[in-house]
Design an enzyme around this catalytic site. Structure first.
Site, mmCIF file in Angstrom:
data_model
loop_
_atom_site.group_PDB
_atom_site.id
_atom_site.type_symbol
_atom_site.label_atom_id
_atom_site.label_comp_id
_atom_site.label_asym_id
_atom_site.label_seq_id
_atom_site.Cartn_x
_atom_site.Cartn_y
_atom_site.Cartn_z
ATOM 1 N N HIS A 185 0.843 -1.185 0.000
ATOM 2 C CA HIS A 185 0.000 0.000 0.000
ATOM 3 C C HIS A 185 0.880 1.237 0.000
ATOM 4 O O HIS A 185 2.088 1.162 0.265
ATOM 5 C CB HIS A 185 -0.953 0.001 1.210
ATOM 6 C CG HIS A 185 -0.273 -0.073 2.531
ATOM 7 N ND1 HIS A 185 0.281 -1.238 3.026
ATOM 8 C CD2 HIS A 185 -0.038 0.877 3.478
ATOM 9 C CE1 HIS A 185 0.805 -1.015 4.223
ATOM 10 N NE2 HIS A 185 0.642 0.265 4.516
ATOM 11 N N LYS A 204 5.837 3.776 -0.769
ATOM 12 C CA LYS A 204 5.279 2.492 -1.185
ATOM 13 C C LYS A 204 5.768 1.432 -0.201
ATOM 14 O O LYS A 204 6.974 1.246 -0.025
ATOM 15 C CB LYS A 204 5.738 2.174 -2.604
ATOM 16 C CG LYS A 204 5.321 0.822 -3.146
ATOM 17 C CD LYS A 204 5.769 0.723 -4.601
ATOM 18 C CE LYS A 204 5.510 -0.640 -5.181
ATOM 19 N NZ LYS A 204 5.918 -0.727 -6.595
ATOM 20 N N ASP A 300 5.293 -1.571 -19.382
ATOM 21 C CA ASP A 300 3.909 -1.417 -18.922
ATOM 22 C C ASP A 300 3.447 0.023 -19.106
ATOM 23 O O ASP A 300 2.870 0.627 -18.195
ATOM 24 C CB ASP A 300 3.786 -1.846 -17.462
ATOM 25 C CG ASP A 300 2.325 -2.096 -17.058
ATOM 26 O OD1 ASP A 300 1.498 -2.369 -17.955
ATOM 27 O OD2 ASP A 300 2.011 -2.009 -15.859
ATOM 28 N N ASP A 491 35.079 19.217 -38.003
ATOM 29 C CA ASP A 491 35.356 19.453 -39.424
ATOM 30 C C ASP A 491 34.495 18.575 -40.325
ATOM 31 O O ASP A 491 34.937 18.120 -41.392
ATOM 32 C CB ASP A 491 36.844 19.206 -39.731
ATOM 33 C CG ASP A 491 37.755 20.101 -38.911
ATOM 34 O OD1 ASP A 491 37.385 21.281 -38.704
ATOM 35 O OD2 ASP A 491 38.814 19.622 -38.461
ATOM 36 N N GLU A 535 28.239 9.223 -45.344
ATOM 37 C CA GLU A 535 28.391 7.837 -44.921
ATOM 38 C C GLU A 535 27.584 7.567 -43.653
ATOM 39 O O GLU A 535 27.042 6.469 -43.474
ATOM 40 C CB GLU A 535 29.858 7.494 -44.680
ATOM 41 C CG GLU A 535 30.062 6.012 -44.400
ATOM 42 C CD GLU A 535 31.512 5.620 -44.218
ATOM 43 O OE1 GLU A 535 31.801 4.405 -44.204
ATOM 44 O OE2 GLU A 535 32.362 6.521 -44.062
ATOM 45 N N GLU A 575 28.086 -16.607 -54.300
ATOM 46 C CA GLU A 575 28.675 -15.444 -53.630
ATOM 47 C C GLU A 575 27.607 -14.624 -52.916
ATOM 48 O O GLU A 575 27.828 -14.147 -51.796
ATOM 49 C CB GLU A 575 29.403 -14.574 -54.654
ATOM 50 C CG GLU A 575 30.144 -13.410 -54.015
ATOM 51 C CD GLU A 575 30.803 -12.495 -55.038
ATOM 52 O OE1 GLU A 575 31.378 -11.476 -54.616
ATOM 53 O OE2 GLU A 575 30.717 -12.804 -56.246
#
Length: 623
Positions: A185, A204, A300, A491, A535, A575
């Protein structure tokens, strides 16, 4: 619906959850919300007061509120519309089986699982224990082994010492009870000394007598560990302290007095305007993105687990209840079935899931906010699961025709049954529906996963991904530009140092517990070279996510043109199969991916090659 519990790390568990229509069990009161497939009745759960920090799974704490029968002070005005009962009326009913579960149901082992989790005792014939019966702390995600541990439990006494402080009474003046659950509780309390002296907090209280299994003890231990490890986000309930004595564990947290998001949804008649819904969803996405970056999956997420700090209409929300949460390591898949039925993701029911399960739950919440009803509904939990696995959400009935196209696209990209195609929480914050140039976008853990895969990819796969990235519009590149900027390039280039510094900058104790920092080892190749933005785009895009876009065919077509010019080459079936790590027995899968005219990949082969081939297998946690 209520919680669904599974045995730790690998049990299937769910049950028919709605009350017996014959009257054997109680049912939640009807919702005042308009029907759209199915209305949004309040989720049944254990008795509690209307607004708090959690008692077990859904407890909250409102000072000055009587626990029974109303969460509001005598004579006080309830925020709910006339005829709607406050939270205690939406308590978890006892559940009854009318017939055996059908074999396909993910719930078929629920009784055995609950019996094991309760310490080996069988549940009363025909019933399932109320929520919380699966453990004192909070859930089925405990990091405890079951198997041998369960069989040995009965032969040795349980160690119920946690190493928490033992001076609770000296530090806190406990007030009245404001919420009650099956295993604990919540009370208000005033801090008597220390940094927060004079502050009112929520405590709690979990009874050690109810901790009857090693799993339930580990549940409490893990919940405290997560609350303590996660810190530094405005939308996360604040953890203060954990204490224990011979009888109880005391978890001291921030007191939230504004009530649940669920109550505010009901007070509005079920539906938010798009602008008001955005304010809610942005807060949810922000805190979930933070948790995911730290390697914590909540498991949850639902309106009951978001509390407002005050009753002010513009008060911020706090995410609570980490009882079902867990740390998740890089590339790990979880397999225990936990959560709440209406919000559970399909892959959870298939017992192989990761952080994307939280994203599905946010999609359900967004759907509810925009139309006032649930996207998946049935009278029983098993029925709900079947709906989640097989049905598509309804976007045709009112009010969806009046909802913006951007909002509908937003929800659809969350409620994709293929978890690989869902947006992350960070990506969602850059979606056109939510986009705000003034908002600071957090670092996304997905970037690290995708770059790791890219660095391990073959040269041909990298060329294919570069071609794909060149087909993206400037709008679709926005998320990537923001993530690249967060890496603080030098850079115009990033290297291992940039990725390492970014992780360190956002690190908490949770990140160390979940081993997220191990991504640094996976990115070691960047210690010897640099990556420019072009990239980076190739490395940080997901073909699966792009496939969920309406213009995927256009993107794929344009990408294939780039690939034809810059990367397509003659390749044999053998391949190509080796590129995809296929065994000789599976070579036939890729035969029609190669053009017979010139021996190069055709358009089908290009798109399939981008995705790769998955031969069924799982990297799940085993105990």
């Amino acid at each position: 619906m209520g919680q669904c519990y599974g045995k730790a790390r690998g049990a299937s568990s769910r049950a028919d959850h709605d009350a017996d229509p014959s009257g054997a069990g109680s049912v939640a009161p009807p919702s005042p919300l308009p029907a759209n497939g199915a209305p949004l009745p309040a989720t049944p759960r254990r008795h509690k007061s209307g607004s708090t920090t959690p008692v077990h799974h859904h407890q909250a704490a409102t000072p000055g509120a009587a626990a029974w029968p109303s969460p509001y002070p005598a004579g006080g005005a309830s925020p709910l519309p006339a005829g709607v009962s406050p939270s205690p009326a939406r308590s978890t009913p006892r559940r009854f089986f009318k017939r055996p579960f059908p074999p396909p149901s993910p719930a078929k082992h629920i009784k055995a699982t609950l019996a094991k989790r309760l310490g080996g005792g069988k549940p009363k014939e025909g019933t399932i224990p109320e929520e919380g019966g699966a453990g004192a702390g909070a859930g089925a995600g405990a990091g405890a082994a079951v198997g041998a541990a369960d069989s040995a439990e009965a032969d040795r006494p349980l160690d119920k010492t946690f190493g928490f402080a033992k001076n609770f009474g000296a530090k806190y003046d406990l007030g009245k009870e404001v919420g009650r659950g099956h295993f604990g509780h919540t009370c208000s309390a005033v801090v008597k000394k220390g940094e927060h002296k004079g502050h009112t907090v929520a405590v709690k209280i979990i009874s050690k007598a109810k901790m009857t299994t090693a799993i339930s003890i580990e549940d409490v231990r893990r919940e405290v560990k997560i609350l303590k490890a996660l810190s530094g986000h405005d939308n996360l309930v604040r953890f203060y302290d954990a204490c224990e004595d011979a009888l109880n564990v005391y978890i001291v947290m921030e007191l939230c007095e504004g009530g649940e998001l669920l109550d505010r949804i009901l007070a509005r008649g079920g539906r938010y305007t798009e602008e008001d819904a955005k304010a809610i969803i942005v807060q949810i996405l922000s805190v979930v993105a933070f948790c995911h970056l730290q390697g914590v999956v909540h498991r949850d997420l639902k309106p009951e687990n978001f509390l407002f700090t005050t009753r002010d209409e513009s008060a911020p929300m706090k995410l609570i209840d980490f009882g079902l949460s867990d740390f998740i390591r890089p590339d790990e898949r979880l397999n225990d079935i936990v959560g709440s039925a209406y919000y559970v993701a399909p892959e959870v029911l298939h017992r192989s899931y990761s952080m994307e399960a939280d994203i599905w739950s946010i999609g359900v919440i967004t759907y509810i906010l925009l139309c006032g009803s649930r996207p998946f509904w049935a009278r029983t939990e098993s029925g709900i699961f079947r709906s989640v696995l097989r049905a598509d959400p309804n976007f045709d009935d009112s009010p969806w025709p009046s909802v913006s196209a951007e909002a509908k696209d937003f929800v659809k990209r969350f409620l994709n049954k293929d978890y690989r195609k869902r947006m992350t929480a960070v990506q969602a914050l850059t979606h056109p529906w939510l986009r705000d140039e003034q908002r600071q976008i957090p670092l996304d853990i997905l970037i690290f996963r995708l770059v790791k895969q890219y660095l391990r990819a073959t040269p041909l796969k990298r060329l294919a991904l570069k071609a794909l990235s060149k087909a993206l519009s400037e709008d679709e590149l926005l998320y990537l530009r923001l993530q690249f900027k967060l890496l603080e390039p030098r850079d115009g280039f990033v290297s291992l140092d940039n990725f390492r510094a970014a992780l360190t900058r956002y690190s908490t104790d949770a990140m160390r517990e979940s081993r997220v920092l191990e991504f640094q080892h996976a990115l070691e190749p960047l210690a010897y070279r640099k990556m420019d933005f072009e990239e980076f785009c190739a490395a940080a895009i997901s073909p699966y996510q792009l496939e969920a876009l309406e213009r995927w065919e256009e993107i794929a077509g344009t990408a294939f043109q780039h690939f034809e010019q810059e990367g397509n080459r003659v390749i044999s079936v053998e391949e190509l199969a080796q590129e995809l790590n296929l065994a000789p027995t599976h070579y036939s899968i890729v035969q029609d991916w190669i053009r017979k005219s010139d021996g190069k990949l055709n358009f089908l082969g290009f798109t399939k090659f981008l995705h790769g081939v998955t031969i069924r297998g799982s990297n799940t946690r085993r105990h």
